[in-house]
Design an enzyme around this catalytic site. Structure first.
Site, PDB file in Angstrom:
ATOM      1  N   GLY A 119       0.837  -1.216   0.000  1.00 12.30           N
ATOM      2  CA  GLY A 119       0.000   0.000   0.000  1.00 12.30           C
ATOM      3  C   GLY A 119       0.858   1.248   0.000  1.00 12.30           C
ATOM      4  O   GLY A 119       0.529   2.242   0.651  1.00 12.30           O
ATOM      5  N   GLN A 164      -2.005   7.386   1.514  1.00 13.38           N
ATOM      6  CA  GLN A 164      -1.662   8.580   2.296  1.00 13.38           C
ATOM      7  C   GLN A 164      -0.461   8.315   3.210  1.00 13.38           C
ATOM      8  O   GLN A 164       0.512   9.066   3.202  1.00 13.38           O
ATOM      9  CB  GLN A 164      -2.867   9.029   3.149  1.00 13.38           C
ATOM     10  CG  GLN A 164      -2.592  10.333   3.896  1.00 13.38           C
ATOM     11  CD  GLN A 164      -3.506  10.574   5.097  1.00 13.38           C
ATOM     12  OE1 GLN A 164      -4.224   9.680   5.543  1.00 13.38           O
ATOM     13  NE2 GLN A 164      -3.457  11.782   5.625  1.00 13.38           N
ATOM     14  N   ILE A 224      -0.900  -1.448  -6.103  1.00 14.82           N
ATOM     15  CA  ILE A 224      -1.917  -2.198  -6.853  1.00 14.82           C
ATOM     16  C   ILE A 224      -2.154  -1.513  -8.189  1.00 14.82           C
ATOM     17  O   ILE A 224      -1.817  -0.336  -8.356  1.00 14.82           O
ATOM     18  CB  ILE A 224      -3.257  -2.316  -6.082  1.00 14.82           C
ATOM     19  CG1 ILE A 224      -3.746  -0.938  -5.634  1.00 14.82           C
ATOM     20  CG2 ILE A 224      -3.143  -3.284  -4.930  1.00 14.82           C
ATOM     21  CD1 ILE A 224      -5.152  -0.928  -5.098  1.00 14.82           C
ATOM     22  N   TYR A 239     -15.141  -1.087   9.149  1.00 18.66           N
ATOM     23  CA  TYR A 239     -13.739  -0.705   9.322  1.00 18.66           C
ATOM     24  C   TYR A 239     -13.260  -1.117  10.716  1.00 18.66           C
ATOM     25  O   TYR A 239     -12.214  -1.767  10.866  1.00 18.66           O
ATOM     26  CB  TYR A 239     -13.639   0.810   9.143  1.00 18.66           C
ATOM     27  CG  TYR A 239     -12.254   1.402   9.289  1.00 18.66           C
ATOM     28  CD1 TYR A 239     -11.254   1.101   8.388  1.00 18.66           C
ATOM     29  CD2 TYR A 239     -11.973   2.290  10.325  1.00 18.66           C
ATOM     30  CE1 TYR A 239      -9.996   1.671   8.510  1.00 18.66           C
ATOM     31  CE2 TYR A 239     -10.716   2.870  10.455  1.00 18.66           C
ATOM     32  CZ  TYR A 239      -9.734   2.555   9.537  1.00 18.66           C
ATOM     33  OH  TYR A 239      -8.490   3.121   9.653  1.00 18.66           O
TER      34      TYR A 239
HETATM   35  C1  AKB Z   1     -10.650   7.132   9.124  1.00 15.65           C
HETATM   36  O1  AKB Z   1     -11.178   8.222   9.398  1.00 15.65           O
HETATM   37  O2  AKB Z   1     -11.259   6.170   8.649  1.00 15.65           O
HETATM   38  C2  AKB Z   1      -9.191   6.949   9.453  1.00 15.65           C
HETATM   39  C3  AKB Z   1      -8.975   6.453  10.837  1.00 15.65           C
HETATM   40  C4  AKB Z   1      -9.134   7.345  11.986  1.00 15.65           C
HETATM   41  O3  AKB Z   1      -8.654   5.322  11.023  1.00 15.65           O
HETATM   42  N1  AKB Z   1      -8.516   8.193   9.253  1.00 15.65           N
END
Ligand code: AKB
Length: 316
Positions: A8, A12, A35, A143
């Site tokens: 990756g 960023q 990628i 996430y």
């Molecule tokens: C997000 O906002 O998804 C990321 C994090 C805080 O993990 N920057």
């Protein structure tokens, strides 16, 4: 000399981490993994080797690790929090199936692995202030679910197979080189771009919503120092709370306005981003990182804002 593989490397954090690692360990010793569609450009392309290496392709990962005799992998492949909500299956595939591929190749080839977790690994039941190192982690976003699962899987590989896995829980990372894509904390980067372009900023996060944030140089320093830390001092591994600043939109706006008095901000709160932000802590307790590997940040909101505005003015 270390042989490092950054998965990756065009993202960023990856783009700046790869350059910092090349600066410290030599360009040829740090492979930039990318990628299709995200080929490294400019100095990132020209300063060392690069390889097509999709985290979901275990054969490609093993080929790179063996070709360069890699001993340390920085795994930065992930979908950020907002985009992961619209592509939950893909977020899991990259975050967990991909991590599994990385841990397996590390086990077979004796590599250390850094896979960042996030403040997103916490949820609404987590104590929001001075969030402890070891506490409730019941995130409600895909996430966050991948981040907690990744922490557990990485600890599992350490305990069961002795793979040297280490990680930090990154806050929102603020930087001027490569923009973030699809995170809840992205507003804290975008606000600087608006200020430097002389545009008004519309904030998607409500006033009063505090989140941990960090300037990129501190984030890079955290990742590299943890991977260089004496393993006999580490009580924790996956993953350490780290912190440097916490603010709400009014505070970052006030700091920028003090430096650019004409700058204006208004609010148009985005429901998804706000609900994610509301489920995350206000500020973390990072005392375990300070005790176990001497973590110490260097930037606060004022110092970061001054530097961001200067660097972005040069860039734009
Ligand atoms: C997000 O906002 O998804 C990321 C994090 C805080 O993990 N920057």
């Amino acid at each position: 000399m270390k042989q490092i593989f950054v998965i990756g490397a065009s993202g960023q954090i990856g783009s700046e981490l790869t350059m910092e690692l090349r600066h410290r360990y030599g360009g040829n010793n740090v492979v930039a993994g990318y990628i299709n569609g995200a080929e490294p450009k400019g100095v990132l392309r020209d300063s060392g080797p690069m390889e097509l290496a999709d985290i979901t392709d275990p054969v490609a990962l093993a080929r790179v690790v063996q070709k360069y005799k890699i001993d340390t992998i920085y795994n930065l492949a992930a979908l950020l929090s907002v985009v992961a909500e619209s592509k939950p299956r893909l977020a899991w595939h990259i975050g967990i199936d991909g991590l599994w591929n990385v841990l397996e190749v590390a086990r077979e080839n004796g590599c250390a692995v850094f896979t960042p977790s996030s403040i997103g690994s916490f949820g609404p039941e987590t104590p929001a202030q001075l969030t402890p190192q070891d506490t409730i982690q019941r995130p409600q976003t895909m996430y966050g679910i991948t981040k907690v699962s990744g922490e557990l899987l990485s600890d599992y590989y350490f305990r069961k197979y002795g793979v040297d896995t280490r990680a930090v829980r990154f806050p929102g990372i603020i930087s001027y080189t490569t923009p973030p894509g699809g995170g809840t904390t992205d507003y804290a980067v975008e606000i600087y771009y608006s200020a430097v372009r002389g545009e008004d900023f519309t904030c998607p996060i409500a006033a009063g919503t505090k989140m941990d944030m960090m300037y990129m140089p501190d984030a890079l320093h955290a990742a590299i120092s943890l991977m260089e830390a004496d393993p006999t001092r580490l009580i924790h591994r996956n993953a350490f709370n780290i912190a440097s600043m916490s603010f709400d939109p009014e505070e970052i706006y006030g700091t920028i306005k003090a430096l650019k008095p004409d700058f204006k901000m208004s609010y148009q709160v985005e429901t998804l981003k706000q609900s994610i932000a509301d489920s995350w802590p206000d500020f973390l307790d990072d005392s375990s990182a300070r005790q176990e590997w001497d973590w110490e940040p260097h930037y606060d909101l004022q110092r970061m804002s001054k530097d961001m505005l200067e660097k972005l003015a040069e860039k734009l």
